[in-house]
Design an enzyme around this catalytic site. Structure first.
Site, PDB file in Angstrom:
ATOM      1  N   LYS A  22       0.837  -1.214   0.000  1.00 36.32           N
ATOM      2  CA  LYS A  22       0.000   0.000   0.000  1.00 36.32           C
ATOM      3  C   LYS A  22       0.871   1.263   0.000  1.00 36.32           C
ATOM      4  CE  LYS A  22      -1.846   1.693   4.029  1.00 36.32           C
ATOM      5  NZ  LYS A  22      -1.487   3.100   4.110  1.00 36.32           N
ATOM      6  N   ASN A  23       1.879   1.279   0.870  1.00 40.11           N
ATOM      7  CA  ASN A  23       2.657   2.513   1.003  1.00 40.11           C
ATOM      8  C   ASN A  23       3.617   2.747  -0.155  1.00 40.11           C
ATOM      9  OD1 ASN A  23       1.293   2.945   3.329  1.00 40.11           O
ATOM     10  ND2 ASN A  23       3.017   2.582   4.724  1.00 40.11           N
ATOM     11  N   CYS A 116      -5.828   8.056   8.914  1.00 39.86           N
ATOM     12  CA  CYS A 116      -5.678   7.322  10.169  1.00 39.86           C
ATOM     13  C   CYS A 116      -5.595   8.273  11.357  1.00 39.86           C
ATOM     14  CB  CYS A 116      -4.383   6.512  10.096  1.00 39.86           C
ATOM     15  SG  CYS A 116      -4.619   4.760  10.223  1.00 39.86           S
ATOM     16  N   ARG A 121      -0.961  14.817  13.183  1.00 39.05           N
ATOM     17  CA  ARG A 121      -0.056  14.523  12.055  1.00 39.05           C
ATOM     18  C   ARG A 121       0.105  15.761  11.181  1.00 39.05           C
ATOM     19  NH1 ARG A 121      -1.455   8.509   9.843  1.00 39.05           N
ATOM     20  NH2 ARG A 121       0.508   8.773   8.780  1.00 39.05           N
ATOM     21  N   ASP A 305       4.452   0.923  12.071  1.00 40.06           N
ATOM     22  CA  ASP A 305       3.282   0.227  11.529  1.00 40.06           C
ATOM     23  C   ASP A 305       3.181  -1.226  12.006  1.00 40.06           C
ATOM     24  OD1 ASP A 305       2.471   2.476  10.251  1.00 40.06           O
ATOM     25  OD2 ASP A 305       3.011   1.839   8.227  1.00 40.06           O
ATOM     26  N   ARG A 397      -8.575  -0.806   4.600  1.00 40.16           N
ATOM     27  CA  ARG A 397      -7.725   0.203   3.950  1.00 40.16           C
ATOM     28  C   ARG A 397      -6.377  -0.387   3.574  1.00 40.16           C
ATOM     29  NH1 ARG A 397      -6.238   4.553   7.546  1.00 40.16           N
ATOM     30  NH2 ARG A 397      -4.959   4.964   5.744  1.00 40.16           N
TER      31      ARG A 397
HETATM   32  C1  UD1 Z   1       4.145   6.969   6.260  1.00 36.75           C
HETATM   33  C2  UD1 Z   1       3.317   5.736   6.072  1.00 36.75           C
HETATM   34  C3  UD1 Z   1       2.756   5.260   7.402  1.00 36.75           C
HETATM   35  C4  UD1 Z   1       3.884   5.078   8.411  1.00 36.75           C
HETATM   36  C5  UD1 Z   1       4.765   6.320   8.482  1.00 36.75           C
HETATM   37  C6  UD1 Z   1       6.000   6.140   9.346  1.00 36.75           C
HETATM   38  C7  UD1 Z   1       2.429   5.974   3.824  1.00 36.75           C
HETATM   39  C8  UD1 Z   1       1.248   6.171   2.955  1.00 36.75           C
HETATM   40  N1  UD1 Z   1       2.227   6.032   5.143  1.00 36.75           N
HETATM   41  O1  UD1 Z   1       3.274   7.983   6.789  1.00 36.75           O
HETATM   42  O2  UD1 Z   1       2.074   4.028   7.197  1.00 36.75           O
HETATM   43  O3  UD1 Z   1       3.332   4.847   9.680  1.00 36.75           O
HETATM   44  O4  UD1 Z   1       5.201   6.684   7.169  1.00 36.75           O
HETATM   45  O5  UD1 Z   1       6.747   5.058   8.907  1.00 36.75           O
HETATM   46  O6  UD1 Z   1       3.510   5.718   3.344  1.00 36.75           O
HETATM   47  N2  UD1 Z   1       5.720  14.812  10.673  1.00 36.75           N
HETATM   48  C9  UD1 Z   1       5.754  16.152  11.001  1.00 36.75           C
HETATM   49  N3  UD1 Z   1       5.612  17.056   9.990  1.00 36.75           N
HETATM   50  C10 UD1 Z   1       5.449  16.691   8.698  1.00 36.75           C
HETATM   51  C11 UD1 Z   1       5.434  15.321   8.377  1.00 36.75           C
HETATM   52  C12 UD1 Z   1       5.574  14.403   9.396  1.00 36.75           C
HETATM   53  O7  UD1 Z   1       5.905  16.523  12.164  1.00 36.75           O
HETATM   54  O8  UD1 Z   1       5.343  17.581   7.829  1.00 36.75           O
HETATM   55  C13 UD1 Z   1       5.844  13.815  11.766  1.00 36.75           C
HETATM   56  C14 UD1 Z   1       4.567  12.973  11.895  1.00 36.75           C
HETATM   57  O9  UD1 Z   1       3.579  13.635  12.660  1.00 36.75           O
HETATM   58  C15 UD1 Z   1       5.092  11.729  12.556  1.00 36.75           C
HETATM   59  C16 UD1 Z   1       6.491  11.586  11.938  1.00 36.75           C
HETATM   60  O10 UD1 Z   1       6.826  12.857  11.427  1.00 36.75           O
HETATM   61  O11 UD1 Z   1       5.196  11.928  13.930  1.00 36.75           O
HETATM   62  C17 UD1 Z   1       6.574  10.540  10.837  1.00 36.75           C
HETATM   63  O12 UD1 Z   1       5.670  10.866   9.817  1.00 36.75           O
HETATM   64  P1  UD1 Z   1       5.914  10.492   8.288  1.00 36.75           P
HETATM   65  O13 UD1 Z   1       7.203   9.753   8.140  1.00 36.75           O
HETATM   66  O14 UD1 Z   1       5.728  11.723   7.485  1.00 36.75           O
HETATM   67  O15 UD1 Z   1       4.725   9.506   8.024  1.00 36.75           O
HETATM   68  P2  UD1 Z   1       3.731   9.502   6.795  1.00 36.75           P
HETATM   69  O16 UD1 Z   1       4.448   9.806   5.540  1.00 36.75           O
HETATM   70  O17 UD1 Z   1       2.538  10.303   7.157  1.00 36.75           O
END
Ligand code: UD1
Length: 417
Positions: A22-23, A116, A121, A305, A397
């Protein structure tokens, strides 16, 4: 709105094959918009999140054909820059369309993302990086209007190796003028898969899988064919299903290297894990040993995850374990439900202390999020009696036909719609 009903206690045995990730497919589908060309993608999993992304692409004007696990996307006819709000609300990862649509049209209107419910986030890292690439962003009434007369390559130092921000920057930089360097980039295997897709389409991206990614902008992309990598989190979930049911399950179509952090923790828990490059077997005959400490971290650390599924396993260990969740805030909602099954878990902020109990008991539960939902299914497989899980759209999902795969392994599980 369906329910999953499980009569626990069956030992799982047999073989399964893991579907596409999925990711990985979500950012790749976003990337299909950049070139205005045709993409043929294989090993596309049948998941609600993929359907949402399909609906978004259709709403922008792309043409899509799907035959079983193959998807063909033609993004030439794209004629809209607005992402429908209700679809963004359903899936947070729709924000990776920002980079892709800026690369294609130089403009996008998108609402603040939902998805989610795992804590706060934010998307500040995405917005800061896009601004560095020359994007102007106006925020009003919950909408983001992003515009770039010309995207310009830039050197971007990420404050945190965010997966989504790394992908968004890669997508925006593919056709930017000049070179973009992302430092402290996320190193997840799904980012390597995105790089492979982009390079097959004529992009010039290097370094994915390391913390420095270099993207040299190109003028145009070409038609592309790609096969999606297999889902390491789905594989990890079946590994724990085997461990929790004293099972002996062989998991095929995986990349063992992507699963090393999970394999190491299962071995600490006393499971036997045999593997070659593309399949592995998890055997548990002696119960579960507690694990002194699991800390979730960006790849190659232990994946957040898999935290919920691991908590289900440790709730029936023979002693006390600690999990520290460092990636997301409030990602312990499944603990409340496990406690209702008889688990002994205490949460102190980002730390969970799990004192193993002899057995869990089946009760009525609610899936609160995707991986938390999978955790409850695992607990139900091992529990005494009947477990009923509501709100299973969360699970759908990210897991393709989960109940059917588990039935094939010998579980007594069904979905009631
Ligand atoms: C992706 C994955 C999700 C996984 C996560 C961490 C997809 C579709 N989803 O989510 O399944 O759990 O990586 O491995 O690939 N953060 C900020 N600011 C930002 C962006 C992120 O503070 O602009 C923080 C988030 O709140 C979180 C951390 O960084 O605490 C990690 O987030 P991130 O790596 O961005 O996860 P996703 O890309 O949302």
């Amino acid at each position: 709105m369906g329910k999953i009903i499980i009569n626990g206690g069956n030992r799982l045995t047999g073989e399964i094959s893991v579907s596409g990730a999925k990711n990985a497919i979500l950012p790749i589908l976003a990337a299909t918009v950049i070139g205005g060309k045709e993409s043929t993608i294989f090993n596309v999993p049948k998941l609600r999140d993929v359907e949402v992304m399909e609906e978004i692409l259709l709403s922008l004007g792309s043409r899509i054909r799907r035959i079983d696990k193959m998807m063909w996307v033609d993004s030439k006819p794209i004629d809209s820059i607005r992402i429908p709000e209700e679809l963004v609300g359903e899936m947070r990862s729709s924000i990776i369309l920002m980079g892709a649509m800026l690369g294609r049209c130089g403009e996008i209107i998108i609402s603040y993302p939902g998805g989610c419910e795992i804590g706060h986030r934010p998307i500040d890292l995405h917005l800061k990086a896009l601004r560095e690439l020359g994007v102007e962003i106006e925020e009003s009434h919950g909408l983001l209007h992003c515009k770039a007369r010309e995207l310009k390559g830039a050197e971007i130092q990420l404050d945190y190796p965010s997966v989504g921000a790394t992908e968004n920057i890669m997508l925006a930089a593919v056709k930017a003028k000049g070179t973009t360097i992302i430092r402290n980039a996320a190193r997840e295997p799904e980012i390597v898969d995105l790089q492979e897709y982009l390079n097959r389409a004529g992009a010039r991206v290097n370094g994915a899988g390391t913390s420095v990614i270099i993207i040299e902008g190109v003028d145009r992309l070409t038609d592309v064919t790609h096969t999606t990598m297999s889902d390491r989190i789905v594989a990890g979930t079946y590994m724990i299903a085997s461990a929790m049911t004293n099972g002996e399950v062989i998991i095929n179509n995986i990349v063992t290297e992507h699963l090393q952090a999970i394999i190491a923790k299962l071995r600490e828990a006393g499971c036997l894990v045999y593997s070659n490059n593309s399949s592995l077997k998890v055997v548990n005959t002696n119960g579960i040993r507690p694990i002194e400490m699991i800390q979730t971290l960006p790849y190659p650390g232990f994946p957040t995850d898999m935290q919920a599924q691991m908590m289900a396993l440790l709730s029936i260990a023979n002693g006390t374990s600690i999990i520290s969740e460092t990636v997301f805030e409030s990602r312990f909602k499944h603990a409340e439900e496990l406690i209702r099954m008889g688990a002994n878990i205490k949460i102190f902020g980002k730390v969970a202390v799990i004192k193993g109990v002899k057995e869990l008991t089946g009760v009525k539960l609610n899936a609160k999020d995707l991986r938390g939902g999978a955790c409850l299914v695992l607990a139900g497989l091992a529990a005494m009696g009947t477990t009923e899980i509501d709100d299973i759209y969360h699970i759908e999902r990210g897991y393709e036909d989960l109940h059917i795969r588990l039935q094939e392994l010998g579980a007594d599980i069904k979905v009631v719609k």
